[in-house]
Design a protein around this motif. Sequence first.
Motif, PDB file in Angstrom:
ATOM      1  N   ALA A  78      11.895 -64.592 -30.451  1.00  0.00           N
ATOM      2  CA  ALA A  78      11.971 -64.505 -31.129  1.00  0.00           C
ATOM      3  C   ALA A  78      12.444 -63.316 -32.674  1.00  0.00           C
ATOM      4  CB  ALA A  78      10.078 -64.133 -31.518  1.00  0.00           C
ATOM      5  N   VAL A  79      13.128 -62.687 -32.328  1.00  0.00           N
ATOM      6  CA  VAL A  79      13.893 -62.001 -32.215  1.00  0.00           C
ATOM      7  C   VAL A  79      15.004 -62.590 -33.707  1.00  0.00           C
ATOM      8  CG1 VAL A  79      15.902 -60.137 -32.689  1.00  0.00           C
ATOM      9  CG2 VAL A  79      14.085 -59.706 -30.756  1.00  0.00           C
ATOM     10  N   GLU A  80      15.235 -63.706 -33.088  1.00  0.00           N
ATOM     11  CA  GLU A  80      16.376 -64.559 -33.886  1.00  0.00           C
ATOM     12  C   GLU A  80      15.936 -65.571 -35.157  1.00  0.00           C
ATOM     13  OE1 GLU A  80      18.911 -65.832 -31.081  1.00  0.00           O
ATOM     14  OE2 GLU A  80      17.657 -67.277 -29.838  1.00  0.00           O
ATOM     15  N   GLU A  81      14.554 -64.886 -35.081  1.00  0.00           N
ATOM     16  CA  GLU A  81      14.005 -66.818 -35.872  1.00  0.00           C
ATOM     17  C   GLU A  81      12.820 -66.175 -36.739  1.00  0.00           C
ATOM     18  OE1 GLU A  81      12.502 -69.326 -31.381  1.00  0.00           O
ATOM     19  OE2 GLU A  81      10.979 -67.984 -32.075  1.00  0.00           O
ATOM     20  N   PRO A  82      13.790 -66.172 -37.571  1.00  0.00           N
ATOM     21  CA  PRO A  82      13.087 -66.043 -39.335  1.00  0.00           C
ATOM     22  C   PRO A  82      11.732 -66.451 -39.666  1.00  0.00           C
ATOM     23  CG  PRO A  82      15.043 -67.353 -39.538  1.00  0.00           C
ATOM     24  CD  PRO A  82      14.961 -67.996 -38.586  1.00  0.00           C
ATOM     25  N   ASP A  83      11.091 -66.996 -38.752  1.00  0.00           N
ATOM     26  CA  ASP A  83       9.887 -66.808 -39.119  1.00  0.00           C
ATOM     27  C   ASP A  83       8.789 -66.337 -38.283  1.00  0.00           C
ATOM     28  OD1 ASP A  83      10.029 -68.834 -37.092  1.00  0.00           O
ATOM     29  OD2 ASP A  83       8.574 -69.823 -37.129  1.00  0.00           O
ATOM     30  N   ALA A  84       9.175 -65.373 -36.823  1.00  0.00           N
ATOM     31  CA  ALA A  84       8.739 -64.152 -36.541  1.00  0.00           C
ATOM     32  C   ALA A  84       8.774 -63.488 -36.728  1.00  0.00           C
ATOM     33  CB  ALA A  84       9.170 -64.334 -35.490  1.00  0.00           C
ATOM     34  N   ASP A  85       7.260 -62.754 -37.743  1.00  0.00           N
ATOM     35  CA  ASP A  85       7.311 -61.400 -38.678  1.00  0.00           C
ATOM     36  C   ASP A  85       6.357 -60.658 -37.808  1.00  0.00           C
ATOM     37  OD1 ASP A  85       8.409 -59.716 -40.331  1.00  0.00           O
ATOM     38  OD2 ASP A  85       6.797 -59.935 -41.371  1.00  0.00           O
ATOM     39  N   ASP A  86       6.077 -60.527 -36.774  1.00  0.00           N
ATOM     40  CA  ASP A  86       4.684 -60.039 -36.342  1.00  0.00           C
ATOM     41  C   ASP A  86       5.720 -58.240 -35.412  1.00  0.00           C
ATOM     42  OD1 ASP A  86       5.416 -60.242 -32.712  1.00  0.00           O
ATOM     43  OD2 ASP A  86       5.655 -61.818 -33.467  1.00  0.00           O
ATOM     44  N   PHE A  87       4.215 -56.843 -35.409  1.00  0.00           N
ATOM     45  CA  PHE A  87       4.714 -55.980 -35.085  1.00  0.00           C
ATOM     46  C   PHE A  87       5.849 -56.129 -34.267  1.00  0.00           C
ATOM     47  CE2 PHE A  87       3.418 -52.576 -31.984  1.00  0.00           C
ATOM     48  CZ  PHE A  87       4.320 -51.772 -32.999  1.00  0.00           C
TER      49      PHE A  87
END
Length: 286
Positions: A99-108
């Motif tokens: 998820a680190v490389e996925e712009p729409d992932a912004d969780d804690f």
Amino acid sequence: MILVTGATGTVGGEVARLLAADGPVRILARRPGRVTVRGPEVGVVAGEYGDRDSLDRALRGIDSVFLVTNSPTEPDDERVAAAAAAAGVRHLVKLSMMAVEEPDADDFITRLQRSNEQVIRESGVPWTFIRPRTFMSNTLSWAKGIASDGVVRALYGRSPVACVDPRDIAAVAAAVLTGQGHEGQAYAVSGPEAITAYEQTAQLSDVLGRPLRFEELTLDQAREALLARYPQPVAEAFMESAERQRAGAKAVVLPTVEKLTGRPARTFRTWVTDHADSFGTVEPTG
């Protein structure tokens, strides 16, 4: 000489086992008695990330490090990176997340891992990031429900995820640690298929030889179950992650395992068959 951290966990333990089969490996462990990888080529150093003296002892003479961190509050990546730089380590391989490389992932959790990766980039130690998708072993959380009443309970049963066998993650990490030219690379690692919880339940039923039923949790039920196990920011991060999975963000299949190890990634059915004892007994067929 390679130092492995997290060796009492799912991926770190397998990395240590793979490396020990081919040469010397050192393990840093807070509880050395829990380390199951043993042998003449294996050295275990008692210590933890918050103890710089034990870090320095573990890193003495080390060329490469496999780093696993999971604290939501402690600056463990910073601690290890600083000690590794001081010790002259030539390669730091970090277990991160896709998820680190996925712009729409912004969780804690994702924000935390992004920050941890940046700390390592800035440390001056050559790095490689291993970024896996969801572990197949996460389905072990279903074992209690399967044993008690034959029910798998989860959120969003129709949402697919290209989950990955932890052994394949470890094989990728071992290839990176022992190979050449991986510095400065980030490897996203998936399984060979996108599979839903309903499909996983059907495969579990088939492999275990017993009928199983899938029961979809409501949002409130899922949140309550997570809050019983994790701090609120972590629980909410898992809820946000589930929403991304429902939107299809985790269904992409990547060839990384085969590219780096020379063999295809293991299927969920293979993982279940190999770990059937954790759910029940495989009954003989035909």
